[in-house]
Design a protein around this motif. Structure first.
Motif, mmCIF file in Angstrom:
data_model
loop_
_atom_site.group_PDB
_atom_site.id
_atom_site.type_symbol
_atom_site.label_atom_id
_atom_site.label_comp_id
_atom_site.label_asym_id
_atom_site.label_seq_id
_atom_site.Cartn_x
_atom_site.Cartn_y
_atom_site.Cartn_z
ATOM 1 N N GLY A 21 0.843 -1.218 -0.052
ATOM 2 C CA GLY A 21 0.034 0.144 -0.300
ATOM 3 C C GLY A 21 0.592 1.142 -0.076
ATOM 4 O O GLY A 21 -0.014 2.354 0.176
ATOM 5 N N ASN A 22 2.112 1.145 -0.183
ATOM 6 C CA ASN A 22 2.965 2.257 0.082
ATOM 7 C C ASN A 22 4.081 2.115 -0.977
ATOM 8 O O ASN A 22 4.855 1.073 -0.994
ATOM 9 C CB ASN A 22 3.407 2.499 1.324
ATOM 10 C CG ASN A 22 4.283 3.749 1.541
ATOM 11 O OD1 ASN A 22 4.155 4.658 0.601
ATOM 12 N ND2 ASN A 22 5.394 3.484 2.396
ATOM 13 N N MET A 50 7.368 3.800 -15.018
ATOM 14 C CA MET A 50 7.098 3.525 -13.493
ATOM 15 C C MET A 50 6.400 4.727 -13.272
ATOM 16 O O MET A 50 5.074 4.517 -12.654
ATOM 17 C CB MET A 50 8.272 3.950 -12.593
ATOM 18 C CG MET A 50 9.206 2.676 -12.931
ATOM 19 S SD MET A 50 8.542 1.347 -12.258
ATOM 20 C CE MET A 50 8.461 1.723 -10.323
ATOM 21 N N ASN A 51 6.141 6.047 -13.916
ATOM 22 C CA ASN A 51 5.422 7.049 -13.655
ATOM 23 C C ASN A 51 3.965 6.652 -14.208
ATOM 24 O O ASN A 51 2.964 6.947 -13.511
ATOM 25 C CB ASN A 51 5.847 8.056 -14.317
ATOM 26 C CG ASN A 51 6.915 9.128 -13.706
ATOM 27 O OD1 ASN A 51 7.272 8.738 -12.502
ATOM 28 N ND2 ASN A 51 7.692 9.909 -14.424
ATOM 29 N N GLN A 52 3.778 6.004 -15.255
ATOM 30 C CA GLN A 52 2.486 5.650 -15.770
ATOM 31 C C GLN A 52 1.957 4.384 -14.777
ATOM 32 O O GLN A 52 0.738 4.402 -14.473
ATOM 33 C CB GLN A 52 2.751 5.024 -17.264
ATOM 34 C CG GLN A 52 2.936 5.913 -18.205
ATOM 35 C CD GLN A 52 3.098 5.272 -19.674
ATOM 36 O OE1 GLN A 52 2.935 3.953 -19.784
ATOM 37 N NE2 GLN A 52 3.748 6.114 -20.730
ATOM 38 N N ILE A 57 -2.053 2.957 -10.551
ATOM 39 C CA ILE A 57 -2.552 2.422 -9.120
ATOM 40 C C ILE A 57 -3.003 3.593 -8.341
ATOM 41 O O ILE A 57 -4.025 3.257 -7.637
ATOM 42 C CB ILE A 57 -1.234 1.767 -8.637
ATOM 43 C CG1 ILE A 57 -1.830 0.822 -7.250
ATOM 44 C CG2 ILE A 57 -0.229 3.049 -7.942
ATOM 45 C CD1 ILE A 57 -0.607 -0.027 -6.699
ATOM 46 N N ASN A 58 -2.815 4.813 -8.452
ATOM 47 C CA ASN A 58 -3.450 5.723 -7.651
ATOM 48 C C ASN A 58 -4.751 5.795 -8.224
ATOM 49 O O ASN A 58 -5.563 6.098 -7.494
ATOM 50 C CB ASN A 58 -2.608 7.004 -7.880
ATOM 51 C CG ASN A 58 -1.367 7.087 -7.187
ATOM 52 O OD1 ASN A 58 -1.185 6.391 -6.225
ATOM 53 N ND2 ASN A 58 -0.413 8.050 -7.536
ATOM 54 N N THR A 62 -7.037 -0.928 -5.428
ATOM 55 C CA THR A 62 -6.810 -2.347 -5.827
ATOM 56 C C THR A 62 -7.252 -2.808 -6.794
ATOM 57 O O THR A 62 -6.787 -4.161 -7.328
ATOM 58 C CB THR A 62 -7.529 -3.132 -4.325
ATOM 59 O OG1 THR A 62 -8.804 -2.752 -4.340
ATOM 60 C CG2 THR A 62 -6.801 -2.618 -3.167
ATOM 61 N N ASP A 63 -7.986 -2.419 -7.628
ATOM 62 C CA ASP A 63 -8.271 -2.970 -8.802
ATOM 63 C C ASP A 63 -7.009 -3.118 -9.818
ATOM 64 O O ASP A 63 -6.951 -3.989 -10.763
ATOM 65 C CB ASP A 63 -9.514 -1.905 -9.474
ATOM 66 C CG ASP A 63 -10.827 -2.116 -8.972
ATOM 67 O OD1 ASP A 63 -11.055 -3.126 -8.376
ATOM 68 O OD2 ASP A 63 -11.724 -1.582 -9.263
ATOM 69 N N PHE A 64 -6.155 -2.132 -9.529
ATOM 70 C CA PHE A 64 -4.829 -2.324 -10.322
ATOM 71 C C PHE A 64 -4.302 -3.826 -10.232
ATOM 72 O O PHE A 64 -3.668 -4.332 -11.198
ATOM 73 C CB PHE A 64 -3.835 -1.383 -9.632
ATOM 74 C CG PHE A 64 -2.402 -1.371 -10.506
ATOM 75 C CD1 PHE A 64 -2.190 -0.741 -11.600
ATOM 76 C CD2 PHE A 64 -1.371 -2.322 -10.076
ATOM 77 C CE1 PHE A 64 -0.866 -0.886 -12.286
ATOM 78 C CE2 PHE A 64 -0.173 -2.403 -10.570
ATOM 79 C CZ PHE A 64 0.014 -1.750 -11.654
#
Length: 109
Positions: A21-22, A50-52, A57-58, A62-64
Motif C-alpha cells: 500500500g506504499n 514507472m510514472n505511468q 495504481i493511484n 486495488t483494482d490495479f
C-alpha cells in the motif's frame, strides 16, 4: 494481442513493491537497479514506465492488482517466460527485504 514480456516483468516488480500500500522512492530505485541493465529493457525509459504505473495504481487502487492478475492469466506465456517472471518477482522481493532490513538497523537502535 500479446503483451510484451518486459511490460509484464515491470508490472510484476511494481506489484511486488506496491502490495503493502506504499510506494517509496527506495522501492522505485530497487526496480530501476533490477531492470536498468536488463536485456528486456533496452530502449525503454524506466522512469516514464514507472510514472505511468504509479498513475494507474493511484487511479485504480486495488483494482490495479486485479487487472494485473487478469492480464497475467491471459498472457499465454511459455514456461520459460513464466519462470523469468517468477525470477524477477523474487529478485524484487529479496532486494526490498534487504533494503528494509538495512534501514531497521538505524531505526531500532
Amino acid at each position: 494481442e500479446k503483451i510484451p514480456l518486459n511490460q509484464l516483468l515491470l508490472q510484476t516488480a511494481f506489484c511486488c513493491i506496491a502490495s503493502d500500500g506504499n510506494i517509496d522512492k527506495r522501492e522505485i530505485a530497487i526496480i530501476k537497479s533490477l531492470f536498468e541493465d536488463s536485456e528486456y529493457f533496452e530502449n525503454t525509459n524506466l522512469q516514464d514506465e514507472m510514472n505511468q504505473l504509479i498513475m494507474k495504481i493511484n487511479d485504480k487502487g486495488t483494482d490495479f492488482f486485479r487487472d494485473y492478475f487478469l492480464l497475467l492469466n491471459e498472457a499465454n506465456l511459455t514456461e520459460d517466460e513464466e519462470l523469468i517472471i517468477i525470477d524477477y518477482a523474487l529478485q524484487t522481493i529479496k532486494l526490498n527485504i534487504q533494503k528494509l532490513n538495512s534501514l531497521k538497523i538505524f531505526v531500532t537502535d
